[in-house]
Every structure is written in C-alpha cells, then in structure tokens.
Design a protein around this motif. Structure first.
Motif, PDB file in Angstrom:
ATOM      1  N   GLY A  88      20.002   8.930 -40.952  1.00 35.93           N
ATOM      2  CA  GLY A  88      20.514  10.193 -40.431  1.00 35.93           C
ATOM      3  C   GLY A  88      20.011  10.526 -39.043  1.00 35.93           C
ATOM      4  N   VAL A  89      19.889   9.511 -38.181  1.00 35.36           N
ATOM      5  CA  VAL A  89      19.393   9.729 -36.822  1.00 35.36           C
ATOM      6  C   VAL A  89      20.439   9.290 -35.796  1.00 35.36           C
ATOM      7  N   PRO A  90      20.394   9.826 -34.588  1.00 31.03           N
ATOM      8  CA  PRO A  90      21.398   9.511 -33.568  1.00 31.03           C
ATOM      9  C   PRO A  90      21.296   8.074 -33.060  1.00 31.03           C
ATOM     10  N   LEU A  91      22.422   7.585 -32.546  1.00 28.60           N
ATOM     11  CA  LEU A  91      22.488   6.265 -31.933  1.00 28.60           C
ATOM     12  C   LEU A  91      23.136   6.362 -30.564  1.00 28.60           C
ATOM     13  N   VAL A  92      22.475   5.765 -29.577  1.00 29.83           N
ATOM     14  CA  VAL A  92      23.021   5.611 -28.228  1.00 29.83           C
ATOM     15  C   VAL A  92      23.228   4.123 -28.014  1.00 29.83           C
ATOM     16  N   SER A  93      24.459   3.688 -27.771  1.00 31.79           N
ATOM     17  CA  SER A  93      24.730   2.263 -27.645  1.00 31.79           C
ATOM     18  C   SER A  93      25.522   1.940 -26.385  1.00 31.79           C
ATOM     19  N   GLY A  94      25.060   0.894 -25.704  1.00 39.60           N
ATOM     20  CA  GLY A  94      25.793   0.362 -24.574  1.00 39.60           C
ATOM     21  C   GLY A  94      26.180  -1.085 -24.810  1.00 39.60           C
ATOM     22  N   THR A  95      26.145  -1.513 -26.073  1.00 32.75           N
ATOM     23  CA  THR A  95      26.525  -2.886 -26.409  1.00 32.75           C
ATOM     24  C   THR A  95      28.013  -3.085 -26.162  1.00 32.75           C
ATOM     25  N   THR A  96      28.344  -4.080 -25.388  1.00 33.24           N
ATOM     26  CA  THR A  96      29.740  -4.336 -25.044  1.00 33.24           C
ATOM     27  C   THR A  96      30.303  -5.458 -25.908  1.00 33.24           C
ATOM     28  N   ASN A 120      29.095   2.635 -19.426  1.00 32.67           N
ATOM     29  CA  ASN A 120      28.285   2.921 -18.247  1.00 32.67           C
ATOM     30  C   ASN A 120      27.522   4.213 -18.490  1.00 32.67           C
ATOM     31  N   PHE A 121      26.198   4.180 -18.326  1.00 30.30           N
ATOM     32  CA  PHE A 121      25.377   5.362 -18.579  1.00 30.30           C
ATOM     33  C   PHE A 121      24.936   6.067 -17.300  1.00 30.30           C
ATOM     34  N   SER A 122      25.499   5.697 -16.173  1.00 32.43           N
ATOM     35  CA  SER A 122      25.213   6.410 -14.931  1.00 32.43           C
ATOM     36  C   SER A 122      25.709   7.847 -15.035  1.00 32.43           C
ATOM     37  N   LEU A 123      24.848   8.790 -14.708  1.00 30.74           N
ATOM     38  CA  LEU A 123      25.261  10.190 -14.745  1.00 30.74           C
ATOM     39  C   LEU A 123      26.282  10.469 -13.651  1.00 30.74           C
ATOM     40  N   GLY A 124      26.159   9.742 -12.522  1.00 31.53           N
ATOM     41  CA  GLY A 124      27.131   9.903 -11.448  1.00 31.53           C
ATOM     42  C   GLY A 124      28.514   9.448 -11.866  1.00 31.53           C
ATOM     43  N   VAL A 125      28.601   8.349 -12.600  1.00 38.29           N
ATOM     44  CA  VAL A 125      29.893   7.871 -13.086  1.00 38.29           C
ATOM     45  C   VAL A 125      30.485   8.857 -14.089  1.00 38.29           C
ATOM     46  N   ALA A 126      29.638   9.490 -14.901  1.00 39.58           N
ATOM     47  CA  ALA A 126      30.127  10.494 -15.853  1.00 39.58           C
ATOM     48  C   ALA A 126      30.789  11.654 -15.113  1.00 39.58           C
ATOM     49  N   VAL A 127      30.168  12.089 -14.020  1.00 44.65           N
ATOM     50  CA  VAL A 127      30.768  13.151 -13.207  1.00 44.65           C
ATOM     51  C   VAL A 127      32.053  12.654 -12.545  1.00 44.65           C
ATOM     52  N   LEU A 128      32.027  11.406 -12.062  1.00 44.93           N
ATOM     53  CA  LEU A 128      33.218  10.836 -11.440  1.00 44.93           C
ATOM     54  C   LEU A 128      34.396  10.820 -12.404  1.00 44.93           C
ATOM     55  N   ALA A 129      34.159  10.444 -13.653  1.00 43.41           N
ATOM     56  CA  ALA A 129      35.245  10.408 -14.645  1.00 43.41           C
ATOM     57  C   ALA A 129      35.869  11.783 -14.825  1.00 43.41           C
ATOM     58  N   GLU A 130      35.027  12.807 -14.820  1.00 38.23           N
ATOM     59  CA  GLU A 130      35.552  14.163 -14.963  1.00 38.23           C
ATOM     60  C   GLU A 130      36.387  14.558 -13.744  1.00 38.23           C
ATOM     61  N   SER A 159      36.229  -4.185 -14.615  1.00 37.04           N
ATOM     62  CA  SER A 159      34.983  -3.841 -15.288  1.00 37.04           C
ATOM     63  C   SER A 159      35.228  -2.785 -16.362  1.00 37.04           C
ATOM     64  N   GLY A 160      34.287  -2.697 -17.303  1.00 36.25           N
ATOM     65  CA  GLY A 160      34.400  -1.678 -18.333  1.00 36.25           C
ATOM     66  C   GLY A 160      34.413  -0.282 -17.751  1.00 36.25           C
ATOM     67  N   THR A 161      33.641  -0.086 -16.683  1.00 30.57           N
ATOM     68  CA  THR A 161      33.604   1.228 -16.040  1.00 30.57           C
ATOM     69  C   THR A 161      34.948   1.560 -15.405  1.00 30.57           C
ATOM     70  N   ALA A 162      35.578   0.561 -14.757  1.00 30.62           N
ATOM     71  CA  ALA A 162      36.899   0.788 -14.172  1.00 30.62           C
ATOM     72  C   ALA A 162      37.903   1.176 -15.239  1.00 30.62           C
ATOM     73  N   LEU A 163      37.847   0.511 -16.373  1.00 32.55           N
ATOM     74  CA  LEU A 163      38.769   0.837 -17.468  1.00 32.55           C
ATOM     75  C   LEU A 163      38.507   2.242 -18.002  1.00 32.55           C
ATOM     76  N   THR A 164      37.237   2.636 -18.071  1.00 33.90           N
ATOM     77  CA  THR A 164      36.904   3.988 -18.517  1.00 33.90           C
ATOM     78  C   THR A 164      37.455   5.024 -17.546  1.00 33.90           C
ATOM     79  N   LEU A 165      37.307   4.763 -16.249  1.00 38.32           N
ATOM     80  CA  LEU A 165      37.867   5.672 -15.244  1.00 38.32           C
ATOM     81  C   LEU A 165      39.390   5.697 -15.341  1.00 38.32           C
ATOM     82  N   GLY A 166      39.983   4.529 -15.609  1.00 36.68           N
ATOM     83  CA  GLY A 166      41.433   4.476 -15.787  1.00 36.68           C
ATOM     84  C   GLY A 166      41.896   5.274 -16.986  1.00 36.68           C
TER      85      GLY A 166
END
Length: 239
Positions: A88-96, A120-130, A159-166
């Motif tokens: 019952g604990v949280p999981l953070v995963s970046g496994t591709t 992608n765990f960059s906080l800047g990329v998270a803002v970029l996606a928004e 890249s996975g990040t490009a697809l996320t932005l897309g």
C-alpha cells in the motif's frame, strides 16, 4: 519544525539513474533516506555507504519504505508494482519499454495506490507539456512540429519525451509531426513549433545535465507520499 525524511526504496540501483538517485538522496539527509537499494543481480556488498542492498530475488524482504522509485527493466517492473500494491505504498517509475499488459496493470494498480509513470521527470519538461497543451488549444489549425535532439547513442526516435509532448498537443486537437536528430553528446533538447500564416511560436526545453531527471524523480516521490490512490503526472505534483 523538523520533518521526517521520506524513506526510499531504489529499484534498479545499479543503473545510471539508480546510482544518481542514491548519490543525490544521500546529499539531502533531512529530506530523504534510502532504506533499500535493489539490483538485478546479487550485490557484491550487502551495505554500501549505509544503504542495505538486495538482489531482485530478495525484493519481498526489503524493510518498510514510504515510496519506491523504479528505474529498472521491463522484466523487473511487475515485481516492484506488485510489492507496492501489497504494502500500500506509492510507486514512481521511469522504466521504459513496458508492454501494453504492464501498462494496463499499472492503471489497475492506481485504484489502490498513488502512482507516477513518466518518460521524463524534468520539472521543466512538465511545465513545457502544460504550455504545449494550452498553445495547441488556443491555436487551432496551426502546424505543430516537434524537433528533438539527443546524443548519438540514443536509438529510439522520436524520443519518449517528444511523444509525450505530442500527446499533450494532440489532446487539444493538434496534428503533430516529428523530426529527430542524433549528434554528439546532447543530453536532450525538445522544441515544439506552432506555425501560422505570418507568425510562429517556438517552445523549447534544453537539458544540460542528467541530474535534472533524478531531482525531478525525488521531487515527485516526496510529494506523492500520502496522496490518494490514482495515476498522477509529473505536472500534477509541481507544487
């Protein structure tokens, strides 16, 4: 007022991201405590710089933890997900490279525990996606192109990040096109271009050091602890 450090299980601890997580967590003892490091093979040392190490086959025996951070391989994803659900604990995963069945299992587990899976765990990329999503919604009919650049050893393209932005642009109705460049030792650059008649907007993020992804994962882990079950995005946990 003193706060208790977030107890971390680092899964995939022998990899580049795992090693960086252990290093940066150790540098912030008031915020983080790595209580277990899990590696694919049996560890050469049982305790390294105060952190107990376990083989993946010993995962069930790790001590109590507040959040697991997973940067491993697809074959290691199912056991860590199952352990987090069981405890019952949280999981953070970046496994591709996880399969559709594993993606479905992740979504089902989100009904029981808080989860973040991200490319992608960059906080800047998270803002970029928004920003990309907002721009795509406001600029209907404009051409949208994503240009991404990485080092010569990166094999997947886009890249996975490009697809996320897309996906962010596509959720607002945009038709997205991609271009990929592989050159030198570029850590990662992503530009989203919106082109209309007589004008153009470019939104760009440049990564100059890989530690930004580790800092982002630690940020997310700290803020995920204590949340209600659900599948969260990095951008949901910026504050």
């Amino acid at each position: 007022m003193a706060t208790t450090p977030t107890r971390l299980l680092i899964h995939g601890a022998s990899g580049r991201m795992g090693q960086a997580l252990l290093r940066l967590a150790a540098g912030q003892p008031e915020q983080f405590q790595a209580v277990a490091a899990v590696t694919r093979r049996s560890p050469a040392q049982r305790v390294v710089e105060g952190v107990p190490h376990f083989a993946a086959s010993e995962l069930a025996g790790v001590p109590a933890f507040d959040v697991a951070i997973d940067f491993s391989l697809p074959e290691g994803f199912d056991p860590i997900l199952a352990l987090c659900v069981e405890r019952g604990v949280p999981l953070v995963s970046g496994t591709t490279g996880i399969s559709p069945a594993q993606q479905q299992a992740l979504e089902q587990a989100a009904a029981r525990i808080p989860l973040v899976w991200a490319t992608n765990f960059s906080l800047g990329v998270a803002v970029l996606a928004e920003l990309v999503e907002r721009a795509a919604g406001a600029l209907a009919g404009w051409d949208v192109d994503i240009v991404e650049s990485h080092h010569i050893h990166k094999k997947d393209a886009p890249s996975g990040t490009a697809l996320t932005l897309g996906q962010a642009a596509g959720s607002a109705g945009a038709d997205v096109h991609y271009a990929s460049l592989r050159a030198g030792d570029i850590v990662g650059e992503h530009t989203v271009q919106f082109a209309g008649i007589g004008e153009r907007i470019e939104l760009t993020h440049r990564a100059t050091h890989r530690d930004i992804f580790v800092r982002g994962a630690l940020h997310v882990a700290q803020r995920l602890a204590g949340r209600a079950p659900g599948l969260y995005r990095v951008r949901d946990l910026l504050d």
